[in-house]
Scaffold this motif. Sequence first.
Motif, PDB file in Angstrom:
ATOM      1  N   LEU A   1      47.529  40.420  66.429  1.00 57.17           N
ATOM      2  CA  LEU A   1      48.244  40.741  65.180  1.00 57.17           C
ATOM      3  C   LEU A   1      49.172  39.627  64.696  1.00 57.17           C
ATOM      4  O   LEU A   1      49.266  39.407  63.476  1.00 57.17           O
ATOM      5  CB  LEU A   1      49.018  42.048  65.344  1.00 57.17           C
ATOM      6  CG  LEU A   1      48.163  43.322  65.435  1.00 57.17           C
ATOM      7  CD1 LEU A   1      49.058  44.554  65.503  1.00 57.17           C
ATOM      8  CD2 LEU A   1      47.213  43.421  64.247  1.00 57.17           C
TER       9      LEU A   1
ATOM     10  N   LEU B   1      42.622  50.063  65.902  1.00 54.86           N
ATOM     11  CA  LEU B   1      43.905  49.405  65.707  1.00 54.86           C
ATOM     12  C   LEU B   1      43.931  48.473  64.493  1.00 54.86           C
ATOM     13  O   LEU B   1      44.970  48.355  63.825  1.00 54.86           O
ATOM     14  CB  LEU B   1      44.268  48.599  66.961  1.00 54.86           C
ATOM     15  CG  LEU B   1      44.491  49.389  68.254  1.00 54.86           C
ATOM     16  CD1 LEU B   1      44.684  48.435  69.423  1.00 54.86           C
ATOM     17  CD2 LEU B   1      45.702  50.312  68.110  1.00 54.86           C
TER      18      LEU B   1
ATOM     19  N   VAL C   1      46.348  47.987  74.047  1.00 53.44           N
ATOM     20  CA  VAL C   1      47.093  48.082  72.784  1.00 53.44           C
ATOM     21  C   VAL C   1      48.154  46.983  72.723  1.00 53.44           C
ATOM     22  O   VAL C   1      48.323  46.329  71.679  1.00 53.44           O
ATOM     23  CB  VAL C   1      47.740  49.473  72.641  1.00 53.44           C
ATOM     24  CG1 VAL C   1      48.665  49.497  71.419  1.00 53.44           C
ATOM     25  CG2 VAL C   1      46.660  50.549  72.507  1.00 53.44           C
ATOM     26  N   ALA C   2      48.841  46.761  73.827  1.00 54.92           N
ATOM     27  CA  ALA C   2      49.857  45.711  73.863  1.00 54.92           C
ATOM     28  C   ALA C   2      49.227  44.332  73.679  1.00 54.92           C
ATOM     29  O   ALA C   2      49.820  43.445  73.044  1.00 54.92           O
ATOM     30  CB  ALA C   2      50.623  45.777  75.181  1.00 54.92           C
TER      31      ALA C   2
ATOM     32  N   VAL D   1      46.540  43.580  71.889  1.00 56.53           N
ATOM     33  CA  VAL D   1      46.238  43.403  70.463  1.00 56.53           C
ATOM     34  C   VAL D   1      47.515  43.080  69.693  1.00 56.53           C
ATOM     35  O   VAL D   1      47.543  42.178  68.841  1.00 56.53           O
ATOM     36  CB  VAL D   1      45.558  44.660  69.890  1.00 56.53           C
ATOM     37  CG1 VAL D   1      45.452  44.575  68.364  1.00 56.53           C
ATOM     38  CG2 VAL D   1      44.178  44.833  70.512  1.00 56.53           C
ATOM     39  N   LYS D   2      48.600  43.797  69.994  1.00 63.55           N
ATOM     40  CA  LYS D   2      49.853  43.597  69.269  1.00 63.55           C
ATOM     41  C   LYS D   2      50.477  42.230  69.549  1.00 63.55           C
ATOM     42  O   LYS D   2      51.083  41.629  68.660  1.00 63.55           O
ATOM     43  CB  LYS D   2      50.841  44.710  69.631  1.00 63.55           C
ATOM     44  CG  LYS D   2      50.449  46.073  69.072  1.00 63.55           C
ATOM     45  CD  LYS D   2      51.483  47.135  69.450  1.00 63.55           C
ATOM     46  CE  LYS D   2      51.122  48.483  68.812  1.00 63.55           C
ATOM     47  NZ  LYS D   2      52.097  49.540  69.186  1.00 63.55           N
ATOM     48  N   SER D   3      50.308  41.746  70.782  1.00 58.65           N
ATOM     49  CA  SER D   3      50.961  40.482  71.145  1.00 58.65           C
ATOM     50  C   SER D   3      50.108  39.251  70.894  1.00 58.65           C
ATOM     51  O   SER D   3      50.645  38.158  70.654  1.00 58.65           O
ATOM     52  CB  SER D   3      51.363  40.512  72.620  1.00 58.65           C
ATOM     53  OG  SER D   3      50.212  40.609  73.460  1.00 58.65           O
TER      54      SER D   3
ATOM     55  N   ARG E   1      47.674  37.389  62.155  1.00 60.49           N
ATOM     56  CA  ARG E   1      47.378  38.002  60.847  1.00 60.49           C
ATOM     57  C   ARG E   1      45.972  37.612  60.358  1.00 60.49           C
ATOM     58  O   ARG E   1      45.811  37.061  59.264  1.00 60.49           O
ATOM     59  CB  ARG E   1      48.431  37.608  59.810  1.00 60.49           C
ATOM     60  CG  ARG E   1      49.820  38.155  60.125  1.00 60.49           C
ATOM     61  CD  ARG E   1      50.787  37.885  59.004  1.00 60.49           C
ATOM     62  NE  ARG E   1      51.061  36.469  58.862  1.00 60.49           N
ATOM     63  CZ  ARG E   1      51.582  35.921  57.769  1.00 60.49           C
ATOM     64  NH1 ARG E   1      51.858  36.664  56.715  1.00 60.49           N
ATOM     65  NH2 ARG E   1      51.809  34.618  57.718  1.00 60.49           N
TER      66      ARG E   1
END
Length: 296
Positions: free
Chosen positions: A100, A129, A92-93, A95-97, A103
Amino acid sequence: MDYSGQVIALGSFDGVHLGHQQILSRAYQIASKLHGTTAVLTYDPLPAQLIHPDFTYVLTPLSEKVQLLIELGIQFIHIVRFNEQTRITEPVAFVKSQILPIRPSAVVAGHDHRFGNQGRGDIALLRKLLEPLHINVEVVPEFGLFGAPVRSTRIREHLLLGHVRRAADLLGRHYRLSGKVITGTGIGHHIGFPTINLMVEEKGKLVPADGVYAALVDIMTARYPAVLNIGHRPTFMGETRTIEAHLLDCHLPFRPPGATVHFVERLRPERKFPTPEALTHQIQTDIEKARRLLDL
């Protein structure tokens, strides 16, 4: 920089082989439909290089991979530096770092794509996600050829056995090595077949099995047919592994700074001959066979 609107293909893409090209092609198709751009998010070094420091099976070091991706029309290349911190990042981290902030409009990956600590991230997690954020996740099915999936591991196995033609079938091009031209022992010149000697500088780059090959050699802006030997020169009690190419119908008046070798076909294994004269006779036979293979 505004990266929005990109369609991102995810993967290590070592080899940029025909299977990878299916993923890249799908990303390009989606980007065209969305009037966006095509991008790749990849790793350097390969995860296997961090986990196994002595890993010497890299098909496409970063510079070569980038060149191939650009030739295939990729407009943006995002490189994740794969270090110990990256290795232990939870999915998850990750994907976020890493994803995402770009964009993206969409993400494309192979059916078995894994990411994050111990490869716990998968396609299902990506969809969970990203799709609530209106980022489509496209999965490309496995691509097969000659009755088996096209994978980097399969190509490595072919190269380590000297099966360079079969590796080329899976890559969609000849496998290649680039390096610095260095001073050799002069044995080739002494027996009538001068060579250029190549030192591969890219860390971990896979060198095919020892043997004699028909090859094409790029030097500066020219391409030359050649017979290439990888091995230890057992006839002359050689101790170090060398890569030597005899250019056909060409004598360079200078030593070039570097060269790129494209492997066309393996002619025979390397072996020890009873005399230099016997080796000379075999080299002449190798040249004749190479000429036929290279349509000279």
